[in-house]
Design a protein around this motif. Structure first.
Motif, PDB file in Angstrom:
ATOM      1  N   LEU A  60       0.838  -1.203   0.000  1.00 58.84           N
ATOM      2  CA  LEU A  60       0.000   0.000   0.000  1.00 58.84           C
ATOM      3  C   LEU A  60       0.879   1.262   0.000  1.00 58.84           C
ATOM      4  O   LEU A  60       0.614   2.225  -0.730  1.00 58.84           O
ATOM      5  CB  LEU A  60      -0.876  -0.038   1.262  1.00 58.84           C
ATOM      6  N   VAL A  61       1.933   1.222   0.810  1.00 58.46           N
ATOM      7  CA  VAL A  61       2.871   2.349   0.843  1.00 58.46           C
ATOM      8  C   VAL A  61       3.492   2.524  -0.555  1.00 58.46           C
ATOM      9  O   VAL A  61       3.562   3.644  -1.068  1.00 58.46           O
ATOM     10  CB  VAL A  61       3.969   2.119   1.923  1.00 58.46           C
ATOM     11  N   GLU A 106       3.404   6.289  10.295  1.00 58.83           N
ATOM     12  CA  GLU A 106       2.556   5.193  10.765  1.00 58.83           C
ATOM     13  C   GLU A 106       1.584   4.721   9.690  1.00 58.83           C
ATOM     14  O   GLU A 106       0.925   3.704   9.846  1.00 58.83           O
ATOM     15  CB  GLU A 106       1.802   5.586  12.042  1.00 58.83           C
TER      16      GLU A 106
HETATM   17  C1  B12 Z   1      -2.561 -10.379   7.450  1.00 61.23           C
HETATM   18  C2  B12 Z   1      -1.611 -10.852   8.515  1.00 61.23           C
HETATM   19  C3  B12 Z   1      -0.813 -11.970   8.226  1.00 61.23           C
HETATM   20  C4  B12 Z   1      -0.766 -12.621   6.843  1.00 61.23           C
HETATM   21  C5  B12 Z   1       0.163 -11.767   5.952  1.00 61.23           C
HETATM   22  C6  B12 Z   1      -0.272 -11.742   4.502  1.00 61.23           C
HETATM   23  C7  B12 Z   1       0.509 -10.729   3.723  1.00 61.23           C
HETATM   24  N1  B12 Z   1       0.579 -10.978   2.435  1.00 61.23           N
HETATM   25  O1  B12 Z   1       1.029  -9.744   4.221  1.00 61.23           O
HETATM   26  C8  B12 Z   1      -0.173 -14.021   7.187  1.00 61.23           C
HETATM   27  C9  B12 Z   1      -1.331 -14.967   7.456  1.00 61.23           C
HETATM   28  C10 B12 Z   1       0.743 -14.631   6.128  1.00 61.23           C
HETATM   29  C11 B12 Z   1       0.545 -13.726   8.506  1.00 61.23           C
HETATM   30  C12 B12 Z   1       1.546 -14.529   9.028  1.00 61.23           C
HETATM   31  C13 B12 Z   1       2.079 -14.362  10.300  1.00 61.23           C
HETATM   32  N2  B12 Z   1       1.691 -13.462  11.223  1.00 61.23           N
HETATM   33 CO1  B12 Z   1       0.548 -11.932  10.813  1.00 61.23          CO
HETATM   34  N3  B12 Z   1      -0.754 -10.580  10.729  1.00 61.23           N
HETATM   35  C14 B12 Z   1      -1.532 -10.183   9.763  1.00 61.23           C
HETATM   36  C15 B12 Z   1      -2.433  -9.010  10.277  1.00 61.23           C
HETATM   37  C16 B12 Z   1      -3.806  -9.590  10.647  1.00 61.23           C
HETATM   38  C17 B12 Z   1      -2.673  -7.854   9.346  1.00 61.23           C
HETATM   39  C18 B12 Z   1      -1.417  -7.161   8.800  1.00 61.23           C
HETATM   40  C19 B12 Z   1      -1.836  -6.193   7.714  1.00 61.23           C
HETATM   41  O2  B12 Z   1      -1.774  -6.521   6.541  1.00 61.23           O
HETATM   42  N4  B12 Z   1      -2.379  -5.006   8.099  1.00 61.23           N
HETATM   43  C20 B12 Z   1      -2.899  -4.012   7.174  1.00 61.23           C
HETATM   44  C21 B12 Z   1      -1.787  -3.109   6.644  1.00 61.23           C
HETATM   45  C22 B12 Z   1      -2.331  -2.101   5.656  1.00 61.23           C
HETATM   46  O3  B12 Z   1      -1.241  -2.417   7.772  1.00 61.23           O
HETATM   47  P1  B12 Z   1       0.320  -2.372   8.116  1.00 61.23           P
HETATM   48  O4  B12 Z   1       0.988  -3.581   7.593  1.00 61.23           O
HETATM   49  O5  B12 Z   1       0.491  -2.011   9.528  1.00 61.23           O
HETATM   50  O6  B12 Z   1       0.872  -1.173   7.197  1.00 61.23           O
HETATM   51  C23 B12 Z   1       0.567   0.195   7.408  1.00 61.23           C
HETATM   52  C24 B12 Z   1       1.561   0.905   8.353  1.00 61.23           C
HETATM   53  O7  B12 Z   1       2.137   0.050   9.312  1.00 61.23           O
HETATM   54  C25 B12 Z   1       2.537   1.584   7.433  1.00 61.23           C
HETATM   55  N5  B12 Z   1       3.706   0.867   6.914  1.00 61.23           N
HETATM   56  C26 B12 Z   1       3.876  -0.449   6.684  1.00 61.23           C
HETATM   57  N6  B12 Z   1       5.078  -0.676   6.128  1.00 61.23           N
HETATM   58  C27 B12 Z   1       5.690   0.509   5.974  1.00 61.23           C
HETATM   59  C28 B12 Z   1       6.943   0.847   5.436  1.00 61.23           C
HETATM   60  C29 B12 Z   1       7.343   2.178   5.430  1.00 61.23           C
HETATM   61  C30 B12 Z   1       8.652   2.534   4.821  1.00 61.23           C
HETATM   62  C31 B12 Z   1       6.486   3.187   5.963  1.00 61.23           C
HETATM   63  C32 B12 Z   1       6.941   4.577   5.997  1.00 61.23           C
HETATM   64  C33 B12 Z   1       5.236   2.843   6.496  1.00 61.23           C
HETATM   65  C34 B12 Z   1       4.832   1.516   6.492  1.00 61.23           C
HETATM   66  O8  B12 Z   1       1.716   1.948   6.343  1.00 61.23           O
HETATM   67  C35 B12 Z   1       0.781   0.882   6.071  1.00 61.23           C
HETATM   68  C36 B12 Z   1      -0.458   1.449   5.435  1.00 61.23           C
HETATM   69  O9  B12 Z   1      -1.143   2.360   6.245  1.00 61.23           O
HETATM   70  C37 B12 Z   1      -1.601  -8.549  11.524  1.00 61.23           C
HETATM   71  C38 B12 Z   1      -2.400  -7.810  12.598  1.00 61.23           C
HETATM   72  C39 B12 Z   1      -2.238  -6.314  12.508  1.00 61.23           C
HETATM   73  N7  B12 Z   1      -3.255  -5.576  12.861  1.00 61.23           N
HETATM   74  O10 B12 Z   1      -1.195  -5.802  12.129  1.00 61.23           O
HETATM   75  C40 B12 Z   1      -0.971  -9.877  11.983  1.00 61.23           C
HETATM   76  C41 B12 Z   1       0.317  -9.869  12.804  1.00 61.23           C
HETATM   77  C42 B12 Z   1       1.290  -8.829  12.302  1.00 61.23           C
HETATM   78  N8  B12 Z   1       0.857 -11.221  12.538  1.00 61.23           N
HETATM   79  C43 B12 Z   1       1.377 -11.765  13.585  1.00 61.23           C
HETATM   80  C44 B12 Z   1       1.969 -13.051  13.623  1.00 61.23           C
HETATM   81  C45 B12 Z   1       2.373 -13.592  14.988  1.00 61.23           C
HETATM   82  C46 B12 Z   1       2.173 -13.815  12.448  1.00 61.23           C
HETATM   83  C47 B12 Z   1       2.858 -15.182  12.342  1.00 61.23           C
HETATM   84  C48 B12 Z   1       4.134 -15.342  13.189  1.00 61.23           C
HETATM   85  C49 B12 Z   1       1.793 -16.247  12.700  1.00 61.23           C
HETATM   86  C50 B12 Z   1       2.305 -17.672  12.767  1.00 61.23           C
HETATM   87  N9  B12 Z   1       2.202 -18.250  13.941  1.00 61.23           N
HETATM   88  O11 B12 Z   1       2.769 -18.208  11.798  1.00 61.23           O
HETATM   89  C51 B12 Z   1       3.153 -15.272  10.828  1.00 61.23           C
HETATM   90  C52 B12 Z   1       4.539 -14.695  10.483  1.00 61.23           C
HETATM   91  C53 B12 Z   1       5.007 -15.002   9.109  1.00 61.23           C
HETATM   92  C54 B12 Z   1       6.279 -14.218   8.825  1.00 61.23           C
HETATM   93  N10 B12 Z   1       7.444 -14.849   8.939  1.00 61.23           N
HETATM   94  O12 B12 Z   1       6.210 -13.049   8.518  1.00 61.23           O
HETATM   95  C55 B12 Z   1       1.304 -10.855  14.808  1.00 61.23           C
HETATM   96  C56 B12 Z   1       2.670 -10.219  15.133  1.00 61.23           C
HETATM   97  C57 B12 Z   1       2.906 -10.176  16.609  1.00 61.23           C
HETATM   98  C58 B12 Z   1       4.222  -9.587  16.964  1.00 61.23           C
HETATM   99  N11 B12 Z   1       4.212  -8.898  18.065  1.00 61.23           N
HETATM  100  O13 B12 Z   1       5.212  -9.710  16.293  1.00 61.23           O
HETATM  101  C59 B12 Z   1       0.157  -9.852  14.386  1.00 61.23           C
HETATM  102  C60 B12 Z   1       0.284  -8.447  15.008  1.00 61.23           C
HETATM  103  C61 B12 Z   1      -1.186 -10.511  14.802  1.00 61.23           C
HETATM  104  C62 B12 Z   1      -1.395 -10.534  16.302  1.00 61.23           C
HETATM  105  N12 B12 Z   1      -2.226  -9.662  16.815  1.00 61.23           N
HETATM  106  O14 B12 Z   1      -0.806 -11.333  16.992  1.00 61.23           O
HETATM  107  N13 B12 Z   1       0.044 -12.610   9.104  1.00 61.23           N
END
Ligand code: B12
Length: 213
Positions: A106-107, A193
């Motif tokens: 998305l970023v 963020e």
């Molecule tokens: C979808 C998801 C998955 C999917 C990912 C699919 C994919 N193609 O990305 C799958 C099912 C594969 C997955 C796997 C895992 N996941 Co996961 N996942 C999620 C979930 C539900 C949503 C993430 C997401 O896409 N959010 C939506 C996007 C738009 O938001 P975002 O990524 O935060 O990005 C925004 C900002 O952060 C920012 N941003 C992001 N990147 C960047 C970069 C820059 C440069 C800038 C400036 C800004 C920026 O801008 C974005 C847009 O606004 C989160 C929960 C959560 N709320 O975060 C858990 C979460 C991240 N996952 C988690 C976990 C534990 C895992 C696994 C370890 C599970 C397991 N037991 O196997 C594995 C890890 C695999 C690995 N090695 O990476 C935990 C992490 C916990 C921790 N403290 O580390 C979370 C928080 C869930 C939870 N509540 O426990 N996951």
């Protein structure tokens, strides 16, 4: 249909309803950032909460992510830019050990829409690969994403190596567990963020890199 329908469609893995409700919001002229924040992204937050509570497991989290991306596809054409004038080059990727890419994608889309040339390396990226790609593409900025707390030390290592490499590229970082405080602590040049904020930060980083006259 309300924004709640978008959220519920993702939770129910209902791609058809999701497409229909996103399209309806677009047709009604709803701001794209509202569709993202209050619909698609909020749904992923709910999914994360359900996962934490043990109400759903990795397969469901994955299907929800795939469903969400169907909605994102509809917004894509509205986010990318067709302008030829580049505001700068950004290499971006998710750091080593982390496979999350929705936020990073998305970023990338919004940076593209903001006029930057974006080279997206993908997920699970070794620190050296960021440096190599930045050198090859003469990047102005390197963007790092991390969603796992366990990936944050790798992010720090990557920022350190980039600094040591003496590349002119600035670094900016993001991802759910990343904070401004962490960004300052590891010496990154910028943090946001969310995706719209990432575009603003990238613009600032480029502006500050220009010689002051
Ligand atoms: C979808 C998801 C998955 C999917 C990912 C699919 C994919 N193609 O990305 C799958 C099912 C594969 C997955 C796997 C895992 N996941 Co996961 N996942 C999620 C979930 C539900 C949503 C993430 C997401 O896409 N959010 C939506 C996007 C738009 O938001 P975002 O990524 O935060 O990005 C925004 C900002 O952060 C920012 N941003 C992001 N990147 C960047 C970069 C820059 C440069 C800038 C400036 C800004 C920026 O801008 C974005 C847009 O606004 C989160 C929960 C959560 N709320 O975060 C858990 C979460 C991240 N996952 C988690 C976990 C534990 C895992 C696994 C370890 C599970 C397991 N037991 O196997 C594995 C890890 C695999 C690995 N090695 O990476 C935990 C992490 C916990 C921790 N403290 O580390 C979370 C928080 C869930 C939870 N509540 O426990 N996951």
């Amino acid at each position: 249909m309300t924004m709640n329908t978008i959220l519920q469609a993702i939770l129910d893995f209902d791609e058809a309803l999701l497409k229909k409700s996103v399209q309806e919001q677009l047709d009604a002229g709803t701001d794209i950032n509202i569709i993202l924040d209050k619909g698609l992204i909020q749904a992923m937050d709910v999914v994360g909460q359900k996962f934490t509570k043990g109400e759903i497991f990795v397969p469901e989290m994955m299907i929800a992510a795939e469903t969400m991306q169907v909605g994102l596809e509809l917004l894509k054409p509205l986010l990318v830019s067709d302008s030829n004038e580049s505001k700068g080059t950004i290499v971006i990727g998710t750091v080593k050990g982390d496979l999350h890419d929705i936020g990073k994608n998305l970023v990338s889309l919004m940076l593209d829409g903001g006029g930057f040339d974006v080279i997206d390396l993908g997920v699970d990226i070794e620190p050296e690969k960021f440096i190599q790609a930045a050198e090859e593409n003469k990047a102005d900025i390197i963007g790092l994403s991390a969603l796992l707390t366990t990936a944050m030390p790798i992010m720090e290592k990557t920022v350190n190596l980039i600094k040591k490499s003496n590349l002119p590229a600035k670094t900016f970082i993001g991802g759910a567990p990343v904070t401004l405080q962490f960004s300052e602590q590891i010496g990154a040049d910028g943090y946001s963020e969310n995706a719209p904020g990432a575009v603003a930060v990238a613009r600032k980083l480029i502006a500050n890199a220009l010689p002051v006259n």
